[in-house]
Each structure stands twice: as structure tokens, then as C-alpha cells.
Design a protein around this motif. Structure first.
Motif, PDB file in Angstrom:
ATOM      1  N   GLU A 145       0.831  -1.205   0.000  1.00  9.23           N
ATOM      2  CA  GLU A 145       0.000   0.000   0.000  1.00  9.23           C
ATOM      3  C   GLU A 145       0.869   1.260   0.000  1.00  9.23           C
ATOM      4  N   TRP A 146       1.950   1.208   0.783  1.00  8.13           N
ATOM      5  CA  TRP A 146       2.864   2.351   0.839  1.00  8.13           C
ATOM      6  C   TRP A 146       3.557   2.568  -0.504  1.00  8.13           C
ATOM      7  N   VAL A 147       4.031   1.459  -1.122  1.00  3.56           N
ATOM      8  CA  VAL A 147       4.711   1.564  -2.411  1.00  3.56           C
ATOM      9  C   VAL A 147       3.755   2.095  -3.483  1.00  3.56           C
ATOM     10  N   TYR A 148       2.541   1.546  -3.530  1.00  3.98           N
ATOM     11  CA  TYR A 148       1.569   1.986  -4.532  1.00  3.98           C
ATOM     12  C   TYR A 148       1.200   3.459  -4.303  1.00  3.98           C
ATOM     13  N   GLY A 149       1.184   3.859  -3.032  1.00  5.49           N
ATOM     14  CA  GLY A 149       0.881   5.252  -2.731  1.00  5.49           C
ATOM     15  C   GLY A 149       1.962   6.183  -3.267  1.00  5.49           C
ATOM     16  N   LEU A 150       3.210   5.768  -3.141  1.00  7.26           N
ATOM     17  CA  LEU A 150       4.310   6.567  -3.690  1.00  7.26           C
ATOM     18  C   LEU A 150       4.237   6.662  -5.214  1.00  7.26           C
ATOM     19  N   ALA A 151       3.887   5.507  -5.830  1.00  8.25           N
ATOM     20  CA  ALA A 151       3.850   5.456  -7.289  1.00  8.25           C
ATOM     21  C   ALA A 151       2.756   6.341  -7.872  1.00  8.25           C
ATOM     22  N   SER A 152       1.696   6.544  -7.093  1.00 12.26           N
ATOM     23  CA  SER A 152       0.564   7.315  -7.601  1.00 12.26           C
ATOM     24  C   SER A 152       0.732   8.818  -7.387  1.00 12.26           C
ATOM     25  N   GLU A 153       1.756   9.214  -6.640  1.00 12.64           N
ATOM     26  CA  GLU A 153       1.947  10.646  -6.373  1.00 12.64           C
ATOM     27  C   GLU A 153       2.539  11.363  -7.590  1.00 12.64           C
TER      28      GLU A 153
END
Length: 225
Positions: free
Chosen positions: A217-225
Motif C-alpha cells: 500500500e505504501w509503495v503503490y501510494g508513492l507510485a501514484s503521487e
């Protein structure tokens, strides 16, 4: 459960001991035996623990290399070059020679052996200064060990006193002795603490259901920024 573990090497080679869950086993584990992980507090508790518990065996896992802190200063300790040597020499006069046969320094062991040791443990001691928590503590809790630990950060993150373990002031050698002695006398309390420890680790730190999803979830959150 029965397990055979290597003990301290002697002039005849490696001694082997056979233990089961019926034995009274006190365990201590650290990557290296050093003050950062409270090795000196643990060692200073041994004379009184062995006096009170004449049938107890003590299994000590850990190497003698440099850990997170410094090695002994030769200007102060002379030819004592490891913390094991320093604190063993300190307690030698306080422990009868026959009782040293109940103290087993195992060195570093493979994880499979470590799990067997945790499975044999009646009470597990984990001590640390305010520093990074050892993964070995979570392993011990996941196996269901009854843990007596130091009342320091980050222990508060994983141990609630009286619920899934017992906490004692870091410098309180007598308090450590009392808590271990008490748990060795009260199997129901040990088993409840161990069961709660196992439940709390699986609830908060299970790889597949908790940690990995949060990391993704943290990685996907970074990727979507």
C-alpha cells in the motif's frame, strides 16, 4: 517436544544435551553477547536464579564478536577480550562449580535450531537499551514463549506488561530474578502470557496478512503521487 542441542565445547569436544518441555529451561538470545542487549544484567541475575532454581538449565545463544557497541577496552579489562569473558569472570565467584554444568553457551545457531530452542523455553529473557528491536524477540513470541523483558523502548511497542509478557526496569537485576522465578512457579500464567504473545505477533506482524499488504500500500501510494 524433545530436542538435542550443542552445548559449550570442552577438552573432549562438543558436549550435547537433551532437553524436553518437561525441563525447566531459561533462554537468552542475542546476535552478539553485549551490553546493548543487556547481557551484563542477564549474567548478574544468573547466580541467584541458579540458587533458587536448582533444576533449571540456561541456554544462551549469541556470538562473541562486535555488535552494536564497543568491544571491551583492554586498558580496563586486560586480557578479557569479549563481553562473555568479562561478565563470566565477574560472576564466577558467585556460582558453585557444579552449577556451571547447567549454563550452556551455544554460540550462533541456525534459525531452525533457534526455533527449537524457543520451543523448549520455559521463560525467555530479552533485554535491550532503547534501540532497534531484535527480530528474534518476535520469533520467540510467535512460538508462544513467556517473555520477561526490559522496560525500555521499543519493548512497549510489542509487550504489554502482564498481558503478553512481563517488563522490568533495565537495571533491576533483582526484579529480573523475581519475575523469572515467579513465572517458573506458575505454569498457568506462563501459558497465558505465551498464548497472548503468539496471538499479538500474528495479529500485528504476520507477513502475508499485515506487513506485506501495508508495505505494498505504501509503495503503490508513492507510485501514484
Amino acid at each position: 517436544l524433545k530436542s538435542t542441542v550443542p552445548s559449550t565445547a570442552n577438552s573432549k569436544g562438543m558436549q550435547v544435551i537433551s532437553l524436553s518441555r518437561k525441563d525447566e529451561v531459561i533462554t537468552y538470545v542475542s546476535r552478539n553477547l553485549e551490553p546493548y542487549r543487556g547481557f551484563h544484567i542477564f549474567m548478574r541475575a544468573l547466580p541467584e536464579l541458579l540458587r533458587r532454581r536448582p533444576n533449571a538449565r540456561v541456554l544462551i545463544v549469541g556470538g562473541n564478536g562486535r555488535g552494536y557497541g564497543k568491544m571491551p577496552n583492554p586498558d580496563h579489562y586486560g586480557n578479557l577480550t569479549t563481553w562473555r569473558e568479562v561478565f563470566t569472570s565477574e560472576i564466577v565467584p558467585k556460582i558453585p562449580p557444579k552449577d556451571w554444568n547447567r549454563i550452556h553457551f551455544l554460540g550462533r545457531v541456525p534459525q531452525s535450531t533457534l526455533i527449537q530452542i524457543f520451543q523448549l523455553s520455559t521463560v525467555h529473557i530479552y533485554w535491550t537499551v532503547p534501540f532497534v528491536l531484535s527480530w528474534g524477540l518476535l520469533e520467540a513470541m510467535s512460538v508462544g514463549c513467556a517473555v520477561v523483558g526490559s522496560d525500555t523502548e521499543p519493548m512497549h511497542e510489542v509487550i504489554e506488561h502482564g498481558v503478553n509478557g512481563r517488563l522490568v526496569d533495565y537495571f533491576d537485576v533483582g526484579g529480573l530474578v523475581e519475575e523469572v522465578h515467579s513465572l517458573l512457579d506458575h505454569a498457568d500464567e506462563r501459558h497465558q502470557l505465551g498464548a497472548n504473545a503468539r496471538e499479538s505477533v500474528f495479529r500485528k506482524y504476520d507477513l502475508n496478512t499485515v506487513c506485506l499488504p501495508k508495505q505494498l500500500e505504501w509503495v503503490y501510494g508513492l507510485a501514484s503521487e
